[in-house]
Design a protein around this motif. Structure first.
Motif, PDB file in Angstrom:
ATOM      1  N   ILE A  62       0.851  -1.189   0.000  1.00 32.06           N
ATOM      2  CA  ILE A  62       0.000   0.000   0.000  1.00 32.06           C
ATOM      3  C   ILE A  62       0.888   1.241   0.000  1.00 32.06           C
ATOM      4  N   ASP A  63       0.626   2.127  -0.939  1.00 25.42           N
ATOM      5  CA  ASP A  63       1.347   3.392  -1.037  1.00 25.42           C
ATOM      6  C   ASP A  63       0.552   4.429  -0.251  1.00 25.42           C
ATOM      7  N   LEU A  64       1.042   4.777   0.958  1.00 23.82           N
ATOM      8  CA  LEU A  64       0.293   5.676   1.827  1.00 23.82           C
ATOM      9  C   LEU A  64       0.170   7.076   1.237  1.00 23.82           C
ATOM     10  N   ALA A  65       1.131   7.505   0.446  1.00 25.82           N
ATOM     11  CA  ALA A  65       1.026   8.814  -0.206  1.00 25.82           C
ATOM     12  C   ALA A  65      -0.150   8.827  -1.183  1.00 25.82           C
TER      13      ALA A  65
ATOM     14  N   GLN B  13       0.679  13.477   3.186  1.00 24.89           N
ATOM     15  CA  GLN B  13       1.088  12.949   1.889  1.00 24.89           C
ATOM     16  C   GLN B  13       2.551  13.279   1.617  1.00 24.89           C
ATOM     17  N   ALA B  14       2.964  14.511   1.888  1.00 23.45           N
ATOM     18  CA  ALA B  14       4.355  14.917   1.669  1.00 23.45           C
ATOM     19  C   ALA B  14       5.306  14.073   2.514  1.00 23.45           C
ATOM     20  N   ALA B  15       4.895  13.764   3.738  1.00 25.41           N
ATOM     21  CA  ALA B  15       5.736  12.945   4.614  1.00 25.41           C
ATOM     22  C   ALA B  15       5.965  11.560   4.020  1.00 25.41           C
ATOM     23  N   PHE B  16       4.912  10.950   3.484  1.00 19.97           N
ATOM     24  CA  PHE B  16       5.053   9.611   2.908  1.00 19.97           C
ATOM     25  C   PHE B  16       5.720   9.623   1.537  1.00 19.97           C
ATOM     26  N   LEU B  17       5.617  10.738   0.825  1.00 16.00           N
ATOM     27  CA  LEU B  17       6.366  10.854  -0.430  1.00 16.00           C
ATOM     28  C   LEU B  17       7.856  10.972  -0.143  1.00 16.00           C
TER      29      LEU B  17
ATOM     30  N   ASP C   8       8.692   4.525   3.745  1.00 17.94           N
ATOM     31  CA  ASP C   8       8.801   3.532   4.813  1.00 17.94           C
ATOM     32  C   ASP C   8       8.646   4.142   6.203  1.00 17.94           C
ATOM     33  N   LEU C   9       8.144   5.359   6.268  1.00 22.18           N
ATOM     34  CA  LEU C   9       7.952   6.044   7.548  1.00 22.18           C
ATOM     35  C   LEU C   9       7.045   5.192   8.443  1.00 22.18           C
TER      36      LEU C   9
ATOM     37  N   VAL D 194       3.582   8.662  10.941  1.00 31.63           N
ATOM     38  CA  VAL D 194       3.633  10.010  10.369  1.00 31.63           C
ATOM     39  C   VAL D 194       4.114  11.040  11.395  1.00 31.63           C
ATOM     40  N   MET D 195       3.947  10.757  12.678  1.00 30.66           N
ATOM     41  CA  MET D 195       4.410  11.691  13.711  1.00 30.66           C
ATOM     42  C   MET D 195       5.932  11.802  13.747  1.00 30.66           C
ATOM     43  N   LEU D 196       6.631  10.878  13.091  1.00 28.77           N
ATOM     44  CA  LEU D 196       8.091  10.914  13.064  1.00 28.77           C
ATOM     45  C   LEU D 196       8.634  11.805  11.950  1.00 28.77           C
ATOM     46  N   ASP D 197       7.767  12.237  11.050  1.00 29.68           N
ATOM     47  CA  ASP D 197       8.198  13.172  10.011  1.00 29.68           C
ATOM     48  C   ASP D 197       8.522  14.509  10.680  1.00 29.68           C
ATOM     49  N   PRO D 198       9.682  15.110  10.379  1.00 26.84           N
ATOM     50  CA  PRO D 198      10.080  16.359  11.047  1.00 26.84           C
ATOM     51  C   PRO D 198       9.043  17.480  10.940  1.00 26.84           C
ATOM     52  N   SER D 199       8.420  17.631   9.776  1.00 24.58           N
ATOM     53  CA  SER D 199       7.432  18.692   9.592  1.00 24.58           C
ATOM     54  C   SER D 199       6.186  18.437  10.446  1.00 24.58           C
TER      55      SER D 199
END
Length: 129
Positions: free
Chosen positions: A10-13, A34-38, A42-43, A46-51
């Motif tokens: 599954i592509d979360l983006a 979406q930007a985080a998964f793009l 393999d994130l 999503v809370m681990l994305d810096p933004s």
């Protein structure tokens, strides 16, 4: 996690693109997810994305104020308070799981683990009161 476990690929983006069509979640938020998964397909969260993490930190105090205000006035807010609990649990190094194990021990003669001693433990709770 399930996508990887069951090889669903599954592509979360792409999922974010689908959710934006007619979704009640503001597109601005879905764009960030979406930007985080793009950026990192393999994130693990999503809370681990810096933004996203930066935004969550900036909203932390306001989110807590909303939950406290709702509780004070007796207004149920299960989604918001549950989300805050999940956020806190994900960030916490030590969780109250051992307390839950101790409750099981009191009511069902189960054992529990301690943070300060290795192994399983059990107390005769009625004698310790």
């Amino acid at each position: 996690a399930a996508s990887e476990k069951y090889s669903w690929n599954i592509d979360l983006a792409t999922c974010m693109t689908l959710w934006k069509g007619g979704c009640v979640i503001p597109a601005k938020l879905l764009n960030k997810i979406q930007a985080a998964f793009l950026l990192d397909p393999d994130l693990p969260n999503v809370m681990l994305d810096p933004s996203v993490a930066l935004e969550l930190r900036s909203l932390n105090e306001s989110l807590r104020a909303v939950v406290v205000t709702c509780a004070f006035y007796g207004i149920p807010c299960p989604s918001i308070s549950g989300s805050l609990s999940y956020y806190d649990s994900y960030r916490a190094e030590c969780l109250p799981t051992n307390l839950t194990q101790a409750h099981h021990s009191v009511f069902g003669d189960h054992t529990y683990e301690r943070n300060d001693r290795p192994g399983s433990h059990h107390c005769n709770w009625t004698d310790s009161q």
